[in-house]
Structure formats: structure tokens, C-alpha cells
Design a protein around this motif. Structure first.
Motif, short mmCIF file in Angstrom:
data_model
loop_
_atom_site.label_atom_id
_atom_site.label_comp_id
_atom_site.label_asym_id
_atom_site.label_seq_id
_atom_site.Cartn_x
_atom_site.Cartn_y
_atom_site.Cartn_z
N GLU A 57 0.72 -1.27 -0.12
CA GLU A 57 -0.14 0.00 0.10
C GLU A 57 0.74 1.20 -0.04
O GLU A 57 0.65 2.27 -0.86
CB GLU A 57 -0.87 0.05 1.29
CG GLU A 57 -2.18 -0.75 1.19
CD GLU A 57 -3.29 -0.49 2.23
OE1 GLU A 57 -3.00 0.14 3.11
OE2 GLU A 57 -4.57 -0.80 1.67
N SER A 297 -8.63 -0.87 4.10
CA SER A 297 -7.28 -1.71 4.19
C SER A 297 -7.84 -2.93 4.86
O SER A 297 -7.37 -4.13 4.37
CB SER A 297 -6.53 -1.06 5.13
OG SER A 297 -5.79 0.13 4.57
N HIS A 315 0.53 -0.51 10.48
CA HIS A 315 0.33 0.60 9.95
C HIS A 315 0.88 1.81 10.23
O HIS A 315 1.64 2.86 9.51
CB HIS A 315 -1.38 1.05 9.67
CG HIS A 315 -1.38 2.10 8.77
ND1 HIS A 315 -1.56 3.34 9.26
CD2 HIS A 315 -1.99 2.40 7.35
CE1 HIS A 315 -1.87 4.34 8.21
NE2 HIS A 315 -2.11 3.42 7.17
#
Length: 410
Positions: A57, A297, A315
């Protein structure tokens, strides 16, 4: 067990001199060291896949333009294996390290990095801890090169007992935890906090069992049943939690509620199932039904991998590093460490701050309850038809705990 490294769009030659500028397409290797074998393999495997997913990502779109490459090594949940794995990662050019399972491996990483950075100026390394929550890691044993993005054991217990003090049905509590630093700390903080907030509550049991070795928790459940407890507090994770809950359900322990740290972890939702409806609570920095970009996500991860994303603290590792790279225009761990100190970001769980005094992330925490999925909270955990639904959110100041860290800065 082998896992593919993430593909990178480009590889550039980076000057070996300290202070090299981060350039668009520059690749930063991050060593991921956690268990991929043994009883905790399911936990480690899930965390690795989450790390790889977030790397992809951020590689598609981030502030710094830096590309992340994950170097994954099985540390077998062993401090000795962790030290060996770290040397291998260093040989492969990694200057950033991620780890989260167990304070023993965490301390091994901290010790090795302290020695490396003192002996090899210009080749410093930095450790991003996403789940090892022993408070000592940011107190008596704190290190300048260590940054923790999870909330520590004391912070989670502060939030958990703040919620529990208002639950009138809690009268007798049984403590069961893994016999290592984290489990011992859960027991300590539970007793201290309940004594201060609910002095009327009785502690009717306090068991410590070997980490990742117990395959049948029936004898422990028998003790809980005999004690007359109405509530269990446990910091267990991985197989030690899923097998504990399974044993409780198998024994028909229907009148006891569980207050946990890791009921969202791999295997626990399946163990809970319908039998644990409304009986299991957990404390965490996130949950399955977050909404916003994080929900995208979480849902994207499940669609791609047919698995639940449970370690969203990962994250924070990438967002903090990415912001530090962009701010310093460098991937040098020395400059990045300085930039991370005191950094504030708007994140999926509110504003977060990497506290400068001890490198412990300050963040909001949620209390969630296991219940049937609904239109409001639709996430289906491990395809059970159940979810962890938020029942309370606490701002960072509620769970923040003081530090005794005497930070030694280079």
C-alpha cells in the motif's frame, strides 16, 4: 516456510555516507523477525502478511516516495534465534527492524542494536516494535533506538479497568496469564488497578502457565469454575488464548466473562464462535469495524488473502517512518530516530504522538465486545458470523501511564 518478498518498482544506488537523501524509488529494507513455526506460527504468519500488505500500500502511494522491501526471517519466538536472525538481516542490508511477539526477542533486538550502533557509526539500525508490550521496554530498559507503536501492558490495563470499574456484575476475578514478562505484568497491573478502582472485587485465582506449551487448558478451566469467578482477565495471545477459550466453552463455562488483550488474534474468533456471544471483551488500539481508510485496508486485506487483518499497529510503523523520511529527506536511521521523537500524526484511532521521553506511542484505545455481526458492525471475523463491536473509546490521556525511562541519547 517461505514467503515472497514484496516486489519493488525500482532499485537505486544509495550513498553509504550518513545523511543520504531519500529519493523517489529508493528502497529501504526492513527486517521482519517473528515466529513462522511452532504453536505461534499462525500469529506470526498473519502479522507477516499484514506487514507485506501495508508495504505494498505504501509503495503505491506515500509521502516520501521511498519503497519498502520486507526481509522476513523466522525467529521461532526465541531470543537466541532472534539475535542470529538479526545478524542475517544486517548482512542483507537491513537497517530497520520490525518485531512484535515476546519481550525476550524484543530485548535481544534492543541489546544487539545498542551494541551495533555504538560500534559501527554510519551503520546504525532502528527498531520499530509493533506488539511487544512489556512496560519495561520503555521504562527501566528503554533504548533510544527502540520505538513502540502498540500500547503497553499498563496502558491497556488502565483502559480495561476503567471500563470494568463501572460493571456492577464483576465481583470475583480470576487471573490467568503466560509465565513471562508480559503475563506477569498483566497480573500485577490487574491487581493494582482493581484494588484502586474496585476494592470490593475479590481476586479468587492467579495462575501463570508456560508460554506456547499448554495444549489442554481443561485443568485451568476446572480451577476457574471451582473458584466461583464471574470474570477472567487474561493477557494470553495466540494458541494460549484460543485454546483457553475453547476449553472454557467445551466445559460449559457460560456464566463467566473474559476480559482480554488479544481476542482479535488469529484463531481466537473461531474458538469463541457462538458460545462466547457477549461474553468476551478486549482492549486494543483498533477493531474490525473502524470505518474510513483503515476499513478499506481491512476489507481489502480480507478480499485479497481470505484472512483477517488484526495487527493494524503495523500501519503506524509505515506511516511514522514515511513521515520521518519525508521530513528529513533521508533514510538514515540517525536522522529518522531524531525526527520520530515527539512526532504527532492524525491516524485511524485519533491523534497519535510518539512520546519523546520514552518512545512509547500515545494513542486512543477501544473496548470491544464479541457479538453477532450487524448492519452497524458488519465485519465477519474468521467467517464466524460474529464480530468485535466497539462499546467504549478512551482518548489517549485516559490510558497514558508515566515512564521511568532515563533516555541515553547518542
Amino acid at each position: 516456510m517461505k514467503f515472497p518478498l514484496q516486489a519493488v518498482a525500482a532499485v537505486v544506488l544509495v550513498s553509504a555516507a550518513a545523511g543520504a537523501f531519500a529519493q523517489k524509488g529508493e528502497t529501504v529494507k526492513i527486517a521482519w523477525l517473528d515466529p513462522l513455526s511452532g504453536l505461534m506460527a499462525a500469529v506470526g504468519t498473519n502479522q507477516l502478511k499484514t506487514t507485506q500488505y501495508f508495504a505494498e500500500e505504501f509503495n503505491r502511494k506515500n509521502l516520501s516516495g521511498v519503497k519498502f522491501e520486507i526481509v522476513a526471517i523466522d525467529n521461532k519466538l526465541s531470543p537466541q534465534e532472534t539475535t542470529s536472525a538479526l545478524r542475517s538481516a544486517m548482512d542483507q542490508g537491513a537497517r530497520y527492524v520490525m518485531q512484535g511477539n515476546g519481550s525476550g526477542p524484543a530485548l535481544a533486538i534492543m541489546d544487539a542494536i545498542e551494541k551495533n550502533n555504538a560500534r559501527n557509526p554510519g551503520k546504525e539500525m532502528l527498531y520499530m516494535n509493533y506488539a511487544a508490550v512489556d512496560p519495561d521496554l520503555t521504562n527501566a530498559k528503554c533504548s533510544y533506538w527502540h520505538f513502540r507503536v502498540d500500547a503497553d501492558t499498563s496502558m491497556k490495563m488502565e483502559a480495561l479497568t476503567t471500563f470494568m470499574k463501572d460493571q456492577a456484575d464483576i465481583k470475583k476475578v480470576y487471573l490467568i496469564n503466560q509465565n513471562y514478562a508480559h503475563g506477569q505484568q498483566v497480573s500485577k497491573y490487574a491487581k493494582d488497578n482493581l484494588k484502586a478502582k474496585r476494592p470490593d472485587v475479590q481476586i479468587v485465582g492467579d495462575d501463570l502457565h508456560p508460554l506456547a506449551q499448554v495444549r489442554d487448558f481443561a485443568p485451568y478451566i476446572a480451577k476457574i469454575k471451582q473458584s466461583g469467578a464471574d470474570t477472567v482477565i487474561t493477557g494470553n495471545w495466540g494458541s494460549d488464548l484460543s485454546l483457553l477459550i475453547k476449553a472454557a466453552n467445551d466445559a460449559g463455562l457460560s456464566n463467566v466473562k473474559f476480559y482480554t488483550y488479544y481476542a482479535y488474534g488469529a484463531g481466537a474468533p473461531t474458538a469463541m464462535g457462538a458460545a462466547s456471544d457477549s461474553k468476551v471483551y478486549t482492549v486494543s488500539y483498533a477493531h474490525y469495524n473502524m470505518g474510513g481508510d483503515m476499513q478499506k485496508s481491512i476489507d481489502g486485506y480480507k478480499k485479497k488473502l481470505n484472512d483477517d487483518m488484526v495487527q493494524t499497529s503495523i500501519h503506524h510503523v509505515f506511516s511514522l517512518l514515511d513521515n520521518a523520511f519525508a521530513q528529513t529527506k533521508s533514510t538514515d536511521p540517525v536522522k529518522v530516530a531524531a525526527a520520530l521523537e515527539g512526532m504527532k500524526l492524525k491516524s485511524f484511532n485519533g491523534e497519535i504522538e510518539m512520546r519523546k521521553s520514552d518512545h512509547q506511542l500515545q494513542q486512543g484505545l477501544y473496548i470491544t465486545r464479541w457479538e453477532k455481526k450487524s448492519a452497524k458492525y458488519p465485519y465477519d471475523a474468521e467467517n464466524t458470523g460474529y464480530t468485535l463491536a466497539p462499546v467504549k473509546y478512551y482518548e489517549p490521556y485516559v490510558a497514558s501511564t508515566p515512564t521511568s525511562c532515563q533516555m541515553k541519547r547518542p
